[in-house]
Design a protein around this motif. Structure first.
Motif, PDB file in Angstrom:
ATOM      1  N   TYR A  69       0.484  -0.994   0.283  1.00  0.00           N
ATOM      2  CA  TYR A  69      -0.149   0.153   0.114  1.00  0.00           C
ATOM      3  C   TYR A  69       0.883   0.825  -0.054  1.00  0.00           C
ATOM      4  CZ  TYR A  69      -4.686  -2.361   0.075  1.00  0.00           C
ATOM      5  OH  TYR A  69      -5.261  -3.383   0.174  1.00  0.00           O
ATOM      6  N   ASP A  70       0.838   1.878  -1.282  1.00  0.00           N
ATOM      7  CA  ASP A  70       2.124   2.990  -1.266  1.00  0.00           C
ATOM      8  C   ASP A  70       1.008   4.606  -0.140  1.00  0.00           C
ATOM      9  OD1 ASP A  70       3.440   5.504  -2.056  1.00  0.00           O
ATOM     10  OD2 ASP A  70       2.398   5.307  -4.140  1.00  0.00           O
ATOM     11  N   ALA A  71       2.361   4.664   0.658  1.00  0.00           N
ATOM     12  CA  ALA A  71       1.900   5.563   1.490  1.00  0.00           C
ATOM     13  C   ALA A  71       2.847   7.263   0.875  1.00  0.00           C
ATOM     14  CB  ALA A  71       1.770   5.824   2.923  1.00  0.00           C
ATOM     15  N   GLY A  72       3.191   6.845  -0.316  1.00  0.00           N
ATOM     16  CA  GLY A  72       3.643   7.277  -0.349  1.00  0.00           C
ATOM     17  C   GLY A  72       3.441   9.398  -1.175  1.00  0.00           C
ATOM     18  N   ALA A  73       3.958  10.461  -1.997  1.00  0.00           N
ATOM     19  CA  ALA A  73       3.803  11.325  -1.826  1.00  0.00           C
ATOM     20  C   ALA A  73       3.174  11.580  -3.452  1.00  0.00           C
ATOM     21  CB  ALA A  73       4.048  12.884  -1.433  1.00  0.00           C
ATOM     22  N   ASN A  74       2.832  10.187  -3.485  1.00  0.00           N
ATOM     23  CA  ASN A  74       2.282   9.774  -5.208  1.00  0.00           C
ATOM     24  C   ASN A  74       0.570   9.429  -5.465  1.00  0.00           C
ATOM     25  OD1 ASN A  74       4.585   8.949  -5.011  1.00  0.00           O
ATOM     26  ND2 ASN A  74       4.203   7.288  -4.131  1.00  0.00           N
ATOM     27  N   TYR A  75       0.198  10.417  -5.071  1.00  0.00           N
ATOM     28  CA  TYR A  75      -1.588  10.712  -4.637  1.00  0.00           C
ATOM     29  C   TYR A  75      -1.771  11.758  -5.174  1.00  0.00           C
ATOM     30  CZ  TYR A  75      -1.920   5.702  -2.774  1.00  0.00           C
ATOM     31  OH  TYR A  75      -1.720   4.390  -2.162  1.00  0.00           O
ATOM     32  N   TYR A  76      -2.887  12.276  -6.989  1.00  0.00           N
ATOM     33  CA  TYR A  76      -3.820  13.611  -6.348  1.00  0.00           C
ATOM     34  C   TYR A  76      -4.697  13.434  -6.822  1.00  0.00           C
ATOM     35  CZ  TYR A  76      -3.718  10.863 -11.173  1.00  0.00           C
ATOM     36  OH  TYR A  76      -3.611   9.611 -12.200  1.00  0.00           O
ATOM     37  N   TYR A  77      -6.035  14.408  -6.786  1.00  0.00           N
ATOM     38  CA  TYR A  77      -7.031  14.120  -6.987  1.00  0.00           C
ATOM     39  C   TYR A  77      -7.718  15.127  -6.796  1.00  0.00           C
ATOM     40  CZ  TYR A  77      -7.253  15.205  -1.153  1.00  0.00           C
ATOM     41  OH  TYR A  77      -6.595  16.401  -1.223  1.00  0.00           O
ATOM     42  N   HIS A  78      -9.395  15.440  -6.862  1.00  0.00           N
ATOM     43  CA  HIS A  78     -10.242  16.731  -7.633  1.00  0.00           C
ATOM     44  C   HIS A  78     -11.535  16.068  -6.377  1.00  0.00           C
ATOM     45  CE1 HIS A  78     -10.928  21.048  -8.278  1.00  0.00           C
ATOM     46  NE2 HIS A  78     -12.741  20.112  -7.709  1.00  0.00           N
ATOM     47  N   ALA A 160       0.929  -3.331 -10.980  1.00  0.00           N
ATOM     48  CA  ALA A 160      -0.683  -3.829 -11.213  1.00  0.00           C
ATOM     49  C   ALA A 160      -1.502  -3.110 -10.215  1.00  0.00           C
ATOM     50  CB  ALA A 160      -0.732  -4.938 -11.242  1.00  0.00           C
ATOM     51  N   LEU A 161      -2.613  -2.711 -10.059  1.00  0.00           N
ATOM     52  CA  LEU A 161      -3.299  -2.977  -8.941  1.00  0.00           C
ATOM     53  C   LEU A 161      -3.773  -3.633  -8.179  1.00  0.00           C
ATOM     54  CD1 LEU A 161      -5.449   0.363  -7.791  1.00  0.00           C
ATOM     55  CD2 LEU A 161      -6.863  -1.427  -7.379  1.00  0.00           C
ATOM     56  N   THR A 162      -3.379  -3.905  -7.122  1.00  0.00           N
ATOM     57  CA  THR A 162      -3.707  -5.445  -6.992  1.00  0.00           C
ATOM     58  C   THR A 162      -5.039  -5.123  -4.605  1.00  0.00           C
ATOM     59  OG1 THR A 162      -2.081  -5.756  -5.181  1.00  0.00           O
ATOM     60  CG2 THR A 162      -2.359  -6.687  -7.790  1.00  0.00           C
ATOM     61  N   GLY A 163      -5.210  -4.152  -4.880  1.00  0.00           N
ATOM     62  CA  GLY A 163      -5.613  -4.110  -3.337  1.00  0.00           C
ATOM     63  C   GLY A 163      -6.027  -2.537  -3.320  1.00  0.00           C
TER      64      GLY A 163
END
Length: 185
Positions: A69-78, A160-163
């Motif tokens: 589960y990635d908890a790094g600053a690798n997400y973006y959202y609006h 790949a996203l697995t969860g």
């Protein structure tokens, strides 16, 4: 409109898994993503964050990519936060977050208050496309005003996203999460 009614009417959805959270720090929906389907629908119903009475807590998600589960600053959202209390637009966003905020600040202390959402996931098995989701739902904000949430977000990983992990940015959650596959044809 999120397309759910149209897809349901065609009989193209299959329930893959159900996870019930009971005072859980995190809810992990995994082991059901595969290359068999290119589109999935995660439905969250009756979600409460018991420590959330009084507000200050967002419902967030993280992706399991590359086996963790990635908890790094690798997400973006609006994420929009439309309110029955105002005719103006309100939103939250980030271009380098450690998670995706599905809701804005909310409270779920009242018996009638809960968070409900439908979140679409496309191409989770792809190793050439970044992982993206979009959603809509409803919740009650920190001053007990009903709100609609709608938004999009993603992660920069191309593995790949697995969860998908759902949680509050603090506190534990309760609720039911159902993952459906949508037939490719």
């Amino acid at each position: 409109y999120d397309g759910t009614a149209q897809v349901s009417a065609s009989g193209a959805m299959t329930l893959l898994s159900t996870v019930t959270a009971s005072n859980s720090a995190t809810v992990d929906v995994e082991t059901t993503f595969s290359s068999t389907y290119t589109t999935y629908l995660l439905v969250g119903t009756g979600i409460k964050i018991p420590g959330g009475g009084g507000g200050g807590i967002n419902l967030i998600c993280r992706f399991k990519v590359g086996g963790v589960y990635d908890a790094g600053a690798n997400y973006y959202y609006h994420s929009s936060k439309l309110s029955v209390g105002a005719a103006t637009y309100d939103a939250i966003n980030s271009a380098a977050a450690t998670s995706i905020a599905i809701t804005g600040t909310n409270t779920t202390a009242a018996a009638e208050s809960s968070i409900n959402f439908s979140l679409f996931i496309h191409d989770p098995s792809s190793t050439t496309l970044s992982k993206k989701v979009y959603w809509q739902g409803s919740y009650t904000d920190g001053v007990d005003v009903p709100r609609k949430t709608a938004g999009m977000g993603g992660n920069t990983a191309i593995t790949a996203l697995t969860g998908i992990r759902i949680m509050g940015d603090s506190g534990n959650i309760t609720g039911v999460f159902r993952l459906y596959s949508i037939a490719n044809s």
